[in-house]
Design an enzyme around this catalytic site. Structure first.
Site, PDB file in Angstrom:
ATOM      1  N   CYS A 111       0.769  -1.490  -0.135  1.00  0.00           N
ATOM      2  CA  CYS A 111      -0.158  -0.101  -0.024  1.00  0.00           C
ATOM      3  C   CYS A 111       0.712   1.462   0.171  1.00  0.00           C
ATOM      4  O   CYS A 111       1.175   1.437  -0.612  1.00  0.00           O
ATOM      5  CB  CYS A 111      -1.001   0.283   0.779  1.00  0.00           C
ATOM      6  SG  CYS A 111      -2.366   1.444   0.892  1.00  0.00           S
ATOM      7  N   HIS A 112       1.060   1.830   0.790  1.00  0.00           N
ATOM      8  CA  HIS A 112       1.596   3.071   1.015  1.00  0.00           C
ATOM      9  C   HIS A 112       3.714   2.812   1.807  1.00  0.00           C
ATOM     10  O   HIS A 112       3.511   3.752   1.628  1.00  0.00           O
ATOM     11  CB  HIS A 112       1.091   3.949   2.508  1.00  0.00           C
ATOM     12  CG  HIS A 112      -0.045   4.936   1.687  1.00  0.00           C
ATOM     13  ND1 HIS A 112      -1.184   3.969   1.337  1.00  0.00           N
ATOM     14  CD2 HIS A 112      -0.618   6.063   1.408  1.00  0.00           C
ATOM     15  CE1 HIS A 112      -2.060   5.155   0.890  1.00  0.00           C
ATOM     16  NE2 HIS A 112      -1.507   6.217   0.626  1.00  0.00           N
ATOM     17  N   ALA A 113       2.841   1.671   2.105  1.00  0.00           N
ATOM     18  CA  ALA A 113       4.602   1.424   2.554  1.00  0.00           C
ATOM     19  C   ALA A 113       6.364   1.345   2.075  1.00  0.00           C
ATOM     20  O   ALA A 113       6.882   2.162   2.596  1.00  0.00           O
ATOM     21  CB  ALA A 113       4.780   0.242   3.801  1.00  0.00           C
ATOM     22  N   TRP A 115       6.739   3.840   0.351  1.00  0.00           N
ATOM     23  CA  TRP A 115       7.305   5.530   0.965  1.00  0.00           C
ATOM     24  C   TRP A 115       8.741   5.208   1.683  1.00  0.00           C
ATOM     25  O   TRP A 115       9.326   5.794   1.409  1.00  0.00           O
ATOM     26  CB  TRP A 115       6.418   6.175   1.923  1.00  0.00           C
ATOM     27  CG  TRP A 115       4.999   7.658   1.003  1.00  0.00           C
ATOM     28  CD1 TRP A 115       5.451   7.403  -0.374  1.00  0.00           C
ATOM     29  CD2 TRP A 115       3.934   8.229   1.718  1.00  0.00           C
ATOM     30  NE1 TRP A 115       4.376   9.068  -0.629  1.00  0.00           N
ATOM     31  CE2 TRP A 115       3.563   8.754   0.842  1.00  0.00           C
ATOM     32  CE3 TRP A 115       3.274   7.182   3.040  1.00  0.00           C
ATOM     33  CZ2 TRP A 115       2.134   9.255   1.067  1.00  0.00           C
ATOM     34  CZ3 TRP A 115       2.107   8.201   3.014  1.00  0.00           C
ATOM     35  CH2 TRP A 115       1.843   9.366   1.521  1.00  0.00           C
TER      36      TRP A 115
END
Length: 187
Positions: A111-113, A115
């Site tokens: 997902c956003h990990a 980043w």
């Protein structure tokens, strides 16, 4: 390490982790026989984010300060918007991600990990996926972004969103088992 049953896996998270993105991989890895440690800059418990509101808490097993990457066979990074955004400003969290990327051991982000992969400087030249809203961030970090359920590039596994959790979990298990075979062959 001959199998997942002897693996020690760290899940790095803080308050605001996406509930299912920590719990599903944790549960699948436990079911497969791995030993799991929830690692966090916080102690005690951390609270998840469950779709549109705060969710359940999980117990932190190990403080980030006390973690040695050599003690683990893989690192899992759950997403959600809050969790990786808070972790990517934690110097020790970014250093842990970089250490796993450099070690060749499985490093899995959903997902956003990704980043955190961007912040650790390990996205450049990699094939990756992520939640679509951070695709531009991943591309700007030099990765080749693709809209796929799971993307494996070397030791880095990335996945898009909670709808891909079963495939993500299977990819982690497979990578840990393959990593064990490779280290046995090297001995």
């Amino acid at each position: 390490m001959p199998s997942i049953k002897q693996a020690r896996i760290a899940i790095l998270a803080t308050n605001g982790f996406e509930q299912s993105e920590l719990e599903v991989p944790r549960d699948r890895l436990l079911e497969a026989g791995a030993e799991i440690h929830i690692v966090s800059p916080e102690s005690g418990e951390i609270t998840g984010w469950d779709k549109k509101d705060w969710g359940s808490s999980v117990t932190v097993d190990k403080a980030l300060d006390a973690v040695n990457p050599n003690d683990y066979d893989a690192l899992v990074l759950p997403g959600g918007q809050i969790n990786p955004d808070l972790l990517r400003v934690e110097e020790k969290a970014v250093a842990l991600v970089k250490a796993f990327a450099d070690s060749g051991k499985p490093l899995a982000a959903i997902c956003h990990a990704p980043w955190l992969l961007v912040e650790a400087g390990v996205a450049k030249g990699r094939r990756m996926t992520s939640y679509n809203s951070i695709a531009t961030d991943v591309k700007n970090a030099g990765a080749e972004w693709e809209d796929s359920e799971v993307v494996e590039d070397g030791n880095i596994i990335t996945s898009r969103n909670p709808g891909d959790l079963e495939a993500f979990s299977k990819a982690i298990i497979k990578a840990v088992e393959n990593s064990g075979s490779q280290s046995q062959a090297a001995e």
